[in-house]
Scaffold this motif. Structure first.
Motif, mmCIF file in Angstrom:
data_model
loop_
_atom_site.group_PDB
_atom_site.id
_atom_site.type_symbol
_atom_site.label_atom_id
_atom_site.label_comp_id
_atom_site.label_asym_id
_atom_site.label_seq_id
_atom_site.Cartn_x
_atom_site.Cartn_y
_atom_site.Cartn_z
ATOM 1 N N SER A 87 1.161 -1.322 -0.422
ATOM 2 C CA SER A 87 0.443 0.172 0.015
ATOM 3 C C SER A 87 1.103 1.418 -0.080
ATOM 4 C CB SER A 87 -1.160 -0.448 1.411
ATOM 5 O OG SER A 87 0.028 -0.624 2.514
ATOM 6 N N ASP A 88 2.476 1.229 -0.512
ATOM 7 C CA ASP A 88 3.143 2.024 -0.276
ATOM 8 C C ASP A 88 3.532 2.409 -1.817
ATOM 9 O OD1 ASP A 88 4.613 0.031 -0.602
ATOM 10 O OD2 ASP A 88 5.818 0.965 0.820
ATOM 11 N N ALA A 89 3.018 1.852 -2.622
ATOM 12 C CA ALA A 89 3.781 1.705 -4.737
ATOM 13 C C ALA A 89 2.870 2.381 -5.149
ATOM 14 C CB ALA A 89 3.493 0.342 -4.734
ATOM 15 N N LYS A 90 3.672 3.163 -5.629
ATOM 16 C CA LYS A 90 3.335 4.458 -6.279
ATOM 17 C C LYS A 90 3.373 3.858 -7.608
ATOM 18 C CE LYS A 90 3.852 8.855 -8.097
ATOM 19 N NZ LYS A 90 2.500 8.879 -9.097
ATOM 20 N N VAL A 91 3.115 3.155 -9.116
ATOM 21 C CA VAL A 91 3.413 2.655 -10.272
ATOM 22 C C VAL A 91 3.816 3.845 -10.961
ATOM 23 C CG1 VAL A 91 2.997 1.356 -12.099
ATOM 24 C CG2 VAL A 91 2.401 0.967 -9.804
ATOM 25 N N ILE A 92 5.031 4.074 -11.797
ATOM 26 C CA ILE A 92 5.049 5.202 -12.710
ATOM 27 C C ILE A 92 4.965 4.508 -14.135
ATOM 28 C CG2 ILE A 92 6.431 5.978 -10.970
ATOM 29 C CD1 ILE A 92 9.153 5.644 -12.614
ATOM 30 N N GLU A 93 5.235 3.131 -14.370
ATOM 31 C CA GLU A 93 5.232 2.808 -15.617
ATOM 32 C C GLU A 93 4.702 1.163 -15.792
ATOM 33 O OE1 GLU A 93 9.341 2.845 -17.515
ATOM 34 O OE2 GLU A 93 8.168 2.122 -19.222
ATOM 35 N N VAL A 94 4.095 0.697 -17.113
ATOM 36 C CA VAL A 94 3.583 -0.217 -17.272
ATOM 37 C C VAL A 94 4.609 -0.852 -18.419
ATOM 38 C CG1 VAL A 94 1.640 -2.217 -17.472
ATOM 39 C CG2 VAL A 94 1.919 -0.358 -15.847
ATOM 40 N N SER A 95 4.910 -2.267 -18.498
ATOM 41 C CA SER A 95 5.668 -2.462 -19.767
ATOM 42 C C SER A 95 5.355 -4.284 -19.512
ATOM 43 C CB SER A 95 7.093 -2.656 -19.375
ATOM 44 O OG SER A 95 7.875 -3.641 -18.681
ATOM 45 N N ALA A 96 6.391 -4.941 -20.984
ATOM 46 C CA ALA A 96 5.152 -5.975 -21.509
ATOM 47 C C ALA A 96 6.155 -7.214 -19.774
ATOM 48 C CB ALA A 96 6.370 -6.419 -22.811
ATOM 49 N N GLU A 97 7.274 -6.349 -19.502
ATOM 50 C CA GLU A 97 7.706 -7.183 -17.951
ATOM 51 C C GLU A 97 6.744 -6.979 -16.800
ATOM 52 O OE1 GLU A 97 9.996 -7.057 -21.245
ATOM 53 O OE2 GLU A 97 10.273 -5.072 -20.173
ATOM 54 N N GLY A 98 6.384 -5.855 -16.715
ATOM 55 C CA GLY A 98 5.307 -6.034 -15.061
ATOM 56 C C GLY A 98 5.553 -4.324 -14.941
ATOM 57 N N VAL A 99 5.193 -4.144 -14.148
ATOM 58 C CA VAL A 99 5.523 -2.921 -13.373
ATOM 59 C C VAL A 99 6.867 -2.310 -12.414
ATOM 60 C CG1 VAL A 99 2.817 -2.620 -13.157
ATOM 61 C CG2 VAL A 99 4.416 -3.058 -11.017
ATOM 62 N N ARG A 100 6.647 -0.880 -13.171
ATOM 63 C CA ARG A 100 7.890 -0.430 -12.325
ATOM 64 C C ARG A 100 7.504 0.947 -11.696
ATOM 65 N NH1 ARG A 100 13.474 -1.001 -12.953
ATOM 66 N NH2 ARG A 100 13.070 -0.974 -15.573
ATOM 67 N N LEU A 101 8.400 0.901 -10.194
ATOM 68 C CA LEU A 101 7.472 1.184 -9.410
ATOM 69 C C LEU A 101 8.557 2.473 -9.347
ATOM 70 C CD1 LEU A 101 7.410 -0.687 -6.084
ATOM 71 C CD2 LEU A 101 5.776 0.277 -7.319
ATOM 72 N N ALA A 102 7.938 3.590 -8.520
ATOM 73 C CA ALA A 102 8.374 5.213 -8.067
ATOM 74 C C ALA A 102 10.612 5.147 -8.274
ATOM 75 C CB ALA A 102 7.571 6.333 -7.563
ATOM 76 N N ASP A 103 10.146 4.256 -6.837
ATOM 77 C CA ASP A 103 11.489 3.412 -6.399
ATOM 78 C C ASP A 103 13.147 3.140 -7.501
ATOM 79 O OD1 ASP A 103 10.336 1.344 -5.834
ATOM 80 O OD2 ASP A 103 10.579 1.326 -3.809
ATOM 81 N N GLY A 104 11.962 2.772 -8.525
ATOM 82 C CA GLY A 104 12.601 2.339 -9.187
ATOM 83 C C GLY A 104 12.745 0.353 -9.706
#
Ligand SMILES: Cc1cc2nc3c(=O)[nH]c(=O)nc-3n(C[C@H](O)[C@H](O)[C@H](O)COP(=O)(O)OP(=O)(O)OC[C@H]3O[C@@H](n4cnc5c(N)ncnc54)[C@H](O)[C@@H]3O)c2cc1C
Length: 364
Positions: A199-216
């Motif tokens: 519940s502390d996860a900010k998603v900044i990108e979605v790709s074919a591999e999965g999701v990227r969070l704001a912390d990288g």
């Protein structure tokens, strides 16, 4: 022009059908036409169920509406020519109106996050839910969004496929708007179903591999379901109606467009003032009464009367947590959570009754 008042309702969701049903009983002399791009009425509030393979009821819109003397046109509306008071349709003749009810609902909203439109699934429309059902990998799912749709989706996926791994990502506690007791129940049930919650996860990108969070961090997943909110069709904006920044039609206290007096709007695609000076939120619970009210307002003016202002109060909000559990959060009039909460099988039963009742209320 036949002399009959020509009413066109755009959209056969909860708001559009509630309006059409009301017109059929209150304005029997009018010519009522409902337009929708889809041939079937699907209960949108059950799309998370459909996305995991449950059969949900559907009704043939033409049969349903024409049995009540309402004309149905299956076509996508592409433009409203407000000067000519005419709706332009894709693949069907244009429709002239004396009164128009705009009820085109909402759809998935990628929220400007890169990769969402290309790589994430949604359950916002029947087509989205079917795509998720048919194309998703079933071993691991990431659900992004801790609102009602994300919670319902995560619970349904985990319950229906106990061997799969479901991760719910949100930037705040799932169900943060509810009371502490309701939130705690949501978390308990999700965890019991095996849903992992961050519940502390900010998603900044979605790709074919999965999701990227704001912390990288990259979280791998072939199936990402995006549920952070809904957007609306841009037809009103393109047609020159006054809209808000999201493209929802601005209305007065009688749901009349503030720019075009022969146009009314209801449901998710309308901005409607609610209790506590807040806009009504997008919900079946607001779409049904606003659709019904918009029809009443049109009929009142057809008869030369000024309609009374819309009065609305919230009563409860229901969340399903799979098929055997649920949360009913009772609300104050202005949507703030009250003290009463129903949970467990009672909650599941209550929600099922509400969904069935909403379906009955919409079907003419
Ligand atoms: C999975 C899920 C669960 C939900 N659960 C709940 C819940 O428990 N409680 C609750 O209150 N709300 C819930 N909602 C929200 C609720 O479904 C919506 O707020 C509600 O459906 C809005 O009703 P509407 O009539 O405004 O629009 P919609 O139901 O979206 O209907 C709009 C109609 O317009 C048609 N349309 C769109 N564009 C065009 C066009 N250009 N031409 C012709 N036709 C067009 C569409 O095909 C659609 O039939 C849920 C939503 C989802 C996705």
């Amino acid at each position: 022009m036949t002399g009959q008042h020509r009413i066109v309702v755009l959209g056969a969701g909860y708001a559009g059908l509630a309006a059409a049903r009301r017109f059929a009983s209150k304005a029997p002399g009018a010519q009522i036409t409902v337009v929708d791009g889809l041939a079937q009425y699907v209960e949108r509030v059950r799309l998370h169920q459909q996305a995991v393979g449950q059969r949900i009821s559907q009704w043939d819109l033409r049969e349903l509406l024409e049995s009540k003397g309402i004309q149905f046109v299956q076509a996508w509306a592409t433009e409203i020519d407000t000067d000519a008071a005419r709706v332009i349709l894709d693949g069907a003749p244009a429709l002239d109106y004396d009164s128009l009810v705009y009820a085109l609902g909402s759809k998935a909203d990628p929220a400007g996050v890169p990769g969402v439109a290309e790589h994430a699934f949604s359950v916002a429309t029947p087509e989205d839910a079917l795509q998720l059902l048919e194309q998703a990998a079933t071993d691991r799912m990431i659900v992004v969004g801790g609102g009602a749709t994300g919670i319902e989706m995560a619970a349904e996926a985990a319950e229906s496929r106990p061997d799969s791994r479901v991760l719910l990502l949100s930037s705040e506690e799932p169900g943060a708007w509810m009371s502490q007791r309701a939130r705690a129940h949501v978390r308990r049930v999700l965890e019991r179903l095996g849903v992992e919650i961050r519940s502390d996860a900010k998603v900044i990108e979605v790709s074919a591999e999965g999701v990227r969070l704001a912390d990288g961090e990259l979280i791998e997943s072939a199936t990402t379901v995006w549920t952070t909110g809904f957007g609306v069709p841009d037809l009103a904006r393109r047609s020159g109606l006054s809209v808000d920044a999201d493209g929802r039609v601005l209305t007065d206290a009688t749901l009349r467009s503030v720019s075009h007096p022969d146009v009314y709007a209801a449901g998710d695609s309308a901005v409607v003032d609610g209790p506590g000076d807040r806009e009504l939120r997008m919900a079946c619970a607001t779409a049904l009464p606003t659709g019904k009210y918009a029809a009443d307002a049109v009929v009142a003016r057809m008869r030369g009367r000024e309609p009374r202002k819309l009065r609305f109060r919230y009563v409860f909000q229901c969340l399903s947590l799979g098929r055997r559990d649920g949360v009913i959060q009772f609300l104050r009039a202005d949507d703030a959570p009250g003290r009463t909460v129903l949970t467990g099988r009672t909650g599941a039963w209550f929600k099922e009754q509400v969904v069935r009742g909403a379906g009955r209320a919409a079907r003419p």
